[in-house]
Design a protein around this motif. Sequence first.
Motif, PDB file in Angstrom:
ATOM      1  N   SER A 135      78.913  21.554  64.884  1.00 17.49           N
ATOM      2  CA  SER A 135      78.710  20.924  63.574  1.00 17.49           C
ATOM      3  C   SER A 135      79.957  20.211  63.073  1.00 17.49           C
ATOM      4  O   SER A 135      81.081  20.603  63.411  1.00 17.49           O
ATOM      5  N   PRO A 136      79.782  19.176  62.251  1.00 10.65           N
ATOM      6  CA  PRO A 136      80.926  18.540  61.608  1.00 10.65           C
ATOM      7  C   PRO A 136      81.747  19.567  60.826  1.00 10.65           C
ATOM      8  O   PRO A 136      81.194  20.483  60.224  1.00 10.65           O
ATOM      9  N   GLY A 137      83.061  19.418  60.898  1.00  4.99           N
ATOM     10  CA  GLY A 137      83.980  20.334  60.234  1.00  4.99           C
ATOM     11  C   GLY A 137      84.455  21.463  61.127  1.00  4.99           C
ATOM     12  O   GLY A 137      85.337  22.225  60.749  1.00  4.99           O
ATOM     13  N   GLU A 138      83.898  21.579  62.336  1.00  9.66           N
ATOM     14  CA  GLU A 138      84.278  22.681  63.225  1.00  9.66           C
ATOM     15  C   GLU A 138      85.247  22.216  64.307  1.00  9.66           C
ATOM     16  O   GLU A 138      85.312  21.042  64.650  1.00  9.66           O
ATOM     17  N   THR A 139      85.979  23.191  64.846  1.00 13.74           N
ATOM     18  CA  THR A 139      86.898  22.964  65.960  1.00 13.74           C
ATOM     19  C   THR A 139      86.363  23.731  67.155  1.00 13.74           C
ATOM     20  O   THR A 139      85.913  24.866  67.018  1.00 13.74           O
ATOM     21  N   VAL A 140      86.403  23.119  68.318  1.00 14.44           N
ATOM     22  CA  VAL A 140      85.936  23.763  69.541  1.00 14.44           C
ATOM     23  C   VAL A 140      87.034  23.668  70.601  1.00 14.44           C
ATOM     24  O   VAL A 140      87.711  22.651  70.713  1.00 14.44           O
ATOM     25  N   THR A 141      87.221  24.761  71.337  1.00 12.83           N
ATOM     26  CA  THR A 141      88.144  24.783  72.469  1.00 12.83           C
ATOM     27  C   THR A 141      87.323  25.037  73.718  1.00 12.83           C
ATOM     28  O   THR A 141      86.579  26.022  73.787  1.00 12.83           O
ATOM     29  N   ILE A 142      87.453  24.152  74.693  1.00 15.57           N
ATOM     30  CA  ILE A 142      86.705  24.250  75.953  1.00 15.57           C
ATOM     31  C   ILE A 142      87.673  24.682  77.043  1.00 15.57           C
ATOM     32  O   ILE A 142      88.742  24.084  77.208  1.00 15.57           O
ATOM     33  N   GLY A 143      87.294  25.723  77.779  1.00 16.32           N
ATOM     34  CA  GLY A 143      88.123  26.225  78.873  1.00 16.32           C
ATOM     35  C   GLY A 143      87.493  25.890  80.211  1.00 16.32           C
ATOM     36  O   GLY A 143      86.437  26.429  80.549  1.00 16.32           O
ATOM     37  N   LEU A 144      88.122  24.990  80.971  1.00 15.04           N
ATOM     38  CA  LEU A 144      87.663  24.634  82.318  1.00 15.04           C
ATOM     39  C   LEU A 144      88.456  25.449  83.333  1.00 15.04           C
ATOM     40  O   LEU A 144      89.683  25.558  83.226  1.00 15.04           O
ATOM     41  N   ARG A 145      87.760  25.989  84.332  1.00 13.28           N
ATOM     42  CA  ARG A 145      88.410  26.835  85.337  1.00 13.28           C
ATOM     43  C   ARG A 145      88.464  26.116  86.685  1.00 13.28           C
ATOM     44  O   ARG A 145      87.443  25.969  87.353  1.00 13.28           O
ATOM     45  N   PRO A 146      89.654  25.661  87.092  1.00 13.92           N
ATOM     46  CA  PRO A 146      89.766  25.054  88.424  1.00 13.92           C
ATOM     47  C   PRO A 146      89.692  26.157  89.492  1.00 13.92           C
ATOM     48  O   PRO A 146      90.022  27.314  89.213  1.00 13.92           O
ATOM     49  N   TYR A 147      89.260  25.771  90.686  1.00 11.96           N
ATOM     50  CA  TYR A 147      89.304  26.749  91.775  1.00 11.96           C
ATOM     51  C   TYR A 147      90.750  27.105  92.081  1.00 11.96           C
ATOM     52  O   TYR A 147      91.061  28.234  92.429  1.00 11.96           O
ATOM     53  N   ARG A 148      91.626  26.094  91.908  1.00 15.98           N
ATOM     54  CA  ARG A 148      93.056  26.278  92.125  1.00 15.98           C
ATOM     55  C   ARG A 148      93.771  25.103  91.479  1.00 15.98           C
ATOM     56  O   ARG A 148      93.227  24.002  91.401  1.00 15.98           O
ATOM     57  N   ASN A 149      94.993  25.321  91.010  1.00 20.08           N
ATOM     58  CA  ASN A 149      95.793  24.201  90.512  1.00 20.08           C
ATOM     59  C   ASN A 149      96.057  23.221  91.656  1.00 20.08           C
ATOM     60  O   ASN A 149      95.996  23.610  92.832  1.00 20.08           O
ATOM     61  N   PRO A 150      96.387  21.976  91.351  1.00 18.31           N
ATOM     62  CA  PRO A 150      96.611  21.000  92.426  1.00 18.31           C
ATOM     63  C   PRO A 150      97.761  21.414  93.349  1.00 18.31           C
ATOM     64  O   PRO A 150      98.686  22.106  92.929  1.00 18.31           O
ATOM     65  N   ARG A 151      97.681  20.966  94.593  1.00 15.87           N
ATOM     66  CA  ARG A 151      98.750  21.256  95.558  1.00 15.87           C
ATOM     67  C   ARG A 151     100.026  20.499  95.215  1.00 15.87           C
ATOM     68  O   ARG A 151     101.114  20.986  95.431  1.00 15.87           O
ATOM     69  N   SER A 152      99.865  19.307  94.688  1.00 15.01           N
ATOM     70  CA  SER A 152     101.014  18.448  94.397  1.00 15.01           C
ATOM     71  C   SER A 152     101.405  18.564  92.930  1.00 15.01           C
ATOM     72  O   SER A 152     100.551  18.522  92.038  1.00 15.01           O
ATOM     73  N   SER A 153     102.696  18.690  92.692  1.00 12.23           N
ATOM     74  CA  SER A 153     103.183  18.751  91.314  1.00 12.23           C
ATOM     75  C   SER A 153     103.087  17.365  90.685  1.00 12.23           C
ATOM     76  O   SER A 153     102.888  16.362  91.365  1.00 12.23           O
TER      77      SER A 153
END
Length: 192
Positions: free
Chosen positions: A134-152
Motif C-alpha cells: 500500500s501507499p505509505g509503506e516500506t518494503v524490504t526484499i531479500g534475494l538469496r543468491p546460490y553463491r556470491n560472484p566469483r569475481s570481486s
Amino acid sequence: MPPLISNQVVAWGANLATTVLLGSLLQTSVQAIELADGTTYFANVPRLENARTTYNSARVFGATYYFTLHVPEDAGEPLQRVMFNQQEGVDSISFNLKRTQAYRNKQKKQLLPIAAASTDEKGAISIFFDPPISPGETVTIGLRPYRNPRSSGVYLFGVTAFPQGEQAYGQFLGYGRLHFYDHFRWPSYWGH
C-alpha cells in the motif's frame, strides 16, 4: 453605525479560507494515472532507499541481498511487482527464488506474502506481491543468491516498480549497488 473591520482581520479571514480550501484538497485521495488503453502508472514513483548484502566476500555462500523501497503516500496505486535486472558485474549471479523473502519495514519484523517469484528469458527477476504494498509503506526484499560472484567488483542491479493493474507500466527506480571483495589471500609460503 456598525463597527469597522480592520484590514488585519479581513486578511486573517482570507488566509483561513485559503487554508481550509487547501486542506480539503490535500485530503482527497491521489488517483493513479490511467491511459485510454488501460495502462496504469504511479502518480508518484516509489523510491529505492537502500541496497546491501549480508556478506560482501566473493565466492561466499549464504548471503542475502536486501533492497528497500518506499511507496509514497501519494503513489496513487499500490506496488504490485518489483523487477531486478543485473546490469553490471563480471559474473552473472543466479538466485534461489524459493528462498526470497519480503518484510513490511526496514527492521525485518513483519514477513510479507510473496505471490510469485520468477525469472524471464533475459535473467530479470520479478517479485509479485499479493496483497500489493500500500501507499505509505516500506518494503524490504531479500534475494538469496546460490553463491556470491566469483569475481570481486561492483555489481549493479536495476530496480523497476510496477503499480497494480492488468497493464501496469514499470518505472525505473535506479540501481542497487553491491560491492564484493576478494578477501582470500594465499599463505606467504605458497607460490614462491
